[in-house]
Scaffold this motif. Structure first.
Motif, PDB file in Angstrom:
ATOM      1  N   LEU A   1       1.278  -0.994  -0.199  1.00  0.00           N
ATOM      2  CA  LEU A   1       0.220   0.007   0.418  1.00  0.00           C
ATOM      3  C   LEU A   1       0.913   1.403  -0.001  1.00  0.00           C
ATOM      4  N   LEU A   2       1.960   1.115   0.261  1.00  0.00           N
ATOM      5  CA  LEU A   2       2.891   2.096   0.774  1.00  0.00           C
ATOM      6  C   LEU A   2       3.571   2.540  -0.674  1.00  0.00           C
ATOM      7  N   ILE A   3       4.909   1.328  -0.933  1.00  0.00           N
ATOM      8  CA  ILE A   3       4.256   1.379  -2.452  1.00  0.00           C
ATOM      9  C   ILE A   3       3.708   1.632  -3.427  1.00  0.00           C
ATOM     10  N   LEU A   4       2.953   1.429  -3.209  1.00  0.00           N
ATOM     11  CA  LEU A   4       1.854   2.276  -4.792  1.00  0.00           C
ATOM     12  C   LEU A   4       1.462   3.331  -4.614  1.00  0.00           C
ATOM     13  N   LEU A   5       1.988   4.472  -2.966  1.00  0.00           N
ATOM     14  CA  LEU A   5       0.719   5.769  -3.049  1.00  0.00           C
ATOM     15  C   LEU A   5       2.541   6.477  -3.938  1.00  0.00           C
ATOM     16  N   VAL A   6       2.941   5.728  -4.309  1.00  0.00           N
ATOM     17  CA  VAL A   6       4.322   6.309  -5.377  1.00  0.00           C
ATOM     18  C   VAL A   6       3.029   6.978  -6.664  1.00  0.00           C
ATOM     19  N   PRO A   7       2.429   5.811  -7.505  1.00  0.00           N
ATOM     20  CA  PRO A   7       2.755   5.649  -8.699  1.00  0.00           C
ATOM     21  C   PRO A   7       0.014   6.566  -8.428  1.00  0.00           C
ATOM     22  N   PHE A   8       0.070   6.675  -7.194  1.00  0.00           N
ATOM     23  CA  PHE A   8      -0.528   6.920  -7.135  1.00  0.00           C
ATOM     24  C   PHE A   8      -0.877   8.734  -6.936  1.00  0.00           C
ATOM     25  N   TYR A   9       0.243   9.491  -6.280  1.00  0.00           N
ATOM     26  CA  TYR A   9       1.111  10.145  -6.114  1.00  0.00           C
ATOM     27  C   TYR A   9       1.046  10.990  -7.429  1.00  0.00           C
TER      28      TYR A   9
END
Length: 160
Positions: free
Chosen positions: A118-126
């Protein structure tokens, strides 16, 4: 107030509705976590409590921002025209409190579920929010409101 001129549509042209991107990031992270768990929260950290506080802080910021938009009489929907620049409430501190609340919500979930995914997918979400939504919103608001929006941008940070 400057109105949009020419044939430009009176909306931002964002590439995705941010709540859809958020749900995809959360859902994708949870699926990846189920397939290949990547825990990251130290055992001594009360993950449900800490993550819950971070998530609820983000949710509170998002609700406060949405209510402020409503009181100002402008649209929260990215595919509808904006009628005014909101400079009160959380918009005194950040130009994007709704998206900041979404980021905090995703971080909170990553802690609650102890999922590095979930933290890793924060990057593409951002990146999607920053370049596919915010950049387009800012260009739209500059076209529509001109110096009023540019002055606001000089006084208030994009994030925190």
């Amino acid at each position: 107030m400057n109105e949009t001129t020419g044939n430009a549509p009176d909306r931002s042209g964002a590439v995705v509705h941010p709540p859809i991107a958020w749900v995809l990031a959360v859902g994708g992270g949870l699926v990846l976590d189920r397939l290949y768990p990547l825990p990251f929260v130290p055992a001594m950290v009360p993950d449900a409590l800490v993550g819950g506080v971070v998530f609820l802080t983000g949710l509170a910021l998002l609700i406060w921002a949405a209510m402020t938009f409503g009181r100002a009489g402008t649209e929260i929907q990215i595919n509808r025209p904006t009628s005014t620049i909101v400079e009160v409430g959380p918009y005194r501190f950040t130009r994007n409190p709704i998206y900041t609340g979404m980021f905090l919500g995703l971080i909170g979930f990553s802690i609650v579920f102890d999922s590095l995914w979930l933290l890793i997918l924060l990057v593409p979400f951002y990146l999607v929010i920053r370049y596919g939504v915010v950049a387009r919103e800012e260009a739209y608001l500059e076209r529509k409101f001109g110096d009023v929006y540019r002055d606001y941008k000089t006084r208030v940070r994009r994030w925190l």
